[in-house]
Write an enzyme that holds these catalytic residues in place. Structure first.
Site, mmCIF file in Angstrom:
data_model
loop_
_atom_site.group_PDB
_atom_site.id
_atom_site.type_symbol
_atom_site.label_atom_id
_atom_site.label_comp_id
_atom_site.label_asym_id
_atom_site.label_seq_id
_atom_site.Cartn_x
_atom_site.Cartn_y
_atom_site.Cartn_z
ATOM 1 N N HIS A 91 0.656 -7.822 8.455
ATOM 2 C CA HIS A 91 -0.242 -7.088 7.564
ATOM 3 C C HIS A 91 0.232 -5.654 7.316
ATOM 4 O O HIS A 91 -0.244 -5.000 6.391
ATOM 5 C CB HIS A 91 -1.640 -7.070 8.172
ATOM 6 N N ASN A 102 -9.387 -2.887 5.062
ATOM 7 C CA ASN A 102 -10.479 -3.188 4.130
ATOM 8 C C ASN A 102 -11.185 -1.944 3.601
ATOM 9 O O ASN A 102 -12.106 -2.053 2.791
ATOM 10 C CB ASN A 102 -11.490 -4.147 4.764
ATOM 11 N N ASP A 107 1.573 -6.664 1.951
ATOM 12 C CA ASP A 107 1.983 -8.005 2.356
ATOM 13 C C ASP A 107 1.409 -9.025 1.395
ATOM 14 O O ASP A 107 0.353 -8.814 0.805
ATOM 15 C CB ASP A 107 1.503 -8.288 3.776
ATOM 16 N N ASN A 126 -7.818 -7.894 1.165
ATOM 17 C CA ASN A 126 -8.909 -6.937 1.326
ATOM 18 C C ASN A 126 -8.515 -5.509 0.946
ATOM 19 O O ASN A 126 -9.342 -4.758 0.416
ATOM 20 C CB ASN A 126 -9.426 -6.963 2.764
#
Length: 213
Positions: free
Chosen positions: A34, A82, A108, A129
């Site tokens: 991520h 997020n 990513d 997100n």
């Protein structure tokens, strides 16, 4: 008034490009799939020999560089993924980015195989997100993206765990090479524009994959 209109009202010299690398903060998340967007942005900053400094009001680590005659702001939000939009909204205003196309979000991408790197102008968020948070904050999806492939997990329900893990086995050097390609693509982008940058990343993939046409 939109974020970009407010950015136009700032005083001082604006950045020509704002490059934001997405990831989660802290050592726990360093090196995870991520965080490849933040990793690519950090690697480019290292190549440009510019240092990040924490800017609390911008909720980000920020570095400044010049490429040719272009002023570049590089940033990695210190928010969690997020809440990336909370940082990007402030960054856009403070650095005078008045066109969404001058914001490049590096992130990513599950829908690309490890090793693939693709530029994209606008589009959906594909369940990411960080992208969703940025689009909601800015009120537009028209910003540029640099997508670094991490591949899909063996089982769809394992997606959340997958992105928070480090690449394993053969994936690790493949993704590391993709990060280098992302850095090369960013440099071409700010010097020559999106079309040239897309050509560089796509051409590199064709050389790596003899079956690609």
């Amino acid at each position: 008034m939109s974020v970009f209109r407010r950015a136009a009202a700032r005083r001082g010299t604006a950045a020509d490009w704002l490059v934001v690398g997405l990831g989660n903060p802290g050592e726990r998340h360093a090196g995870s799939r991520h965080n490849v967007g933040a990793e690519a942005t950090e690697r480019w900053a290292s190549k440009l020999r510019c240092d990040f400094a924490v800017q609390r009001r911008e909720h980000a680590r920020v570095a400044q560089a010049t490429v040719g005659e272009r002023r570049i702001t590089l940033a990695c939000p210190t928010t969690f993924m997020n809440e990336s939009g909370r940082s990007v909204g402030v960054l856009v205003k403070r650095h005078g980015i008045v066109e969404p196309s001058r914001l490049v979000v590096v992130h990513d991408e599950l829908d690309l195989e490890p090793g693939q790197v693709r530029f994209k102008s606008g589009g959906g968020t594909a369940g990411h997100n960080g992208l969703a948070s940025i689009a909601n904050q800015l009120g537009t999806r028209d910003f540029a993206r640099l997508r670094i492939g991490i591949g899909k997990p063996p089982r769809p329900e394992a997606g959340k765990k997958w992105v928070l893990q480090r690449p394993r086995g053969h994936e690790e050097p493949v993704i590391d090479t993709a990060v280098d390609l992302a850095v090369a693509g960013l440099e071409v982008l700010v010097r020559e524009g999106m079309e040239a940058a897309m050509t560089v990343t796509n051409a590199r993939r064709r050389r790596q994959d003899p079956q690609a046409q």
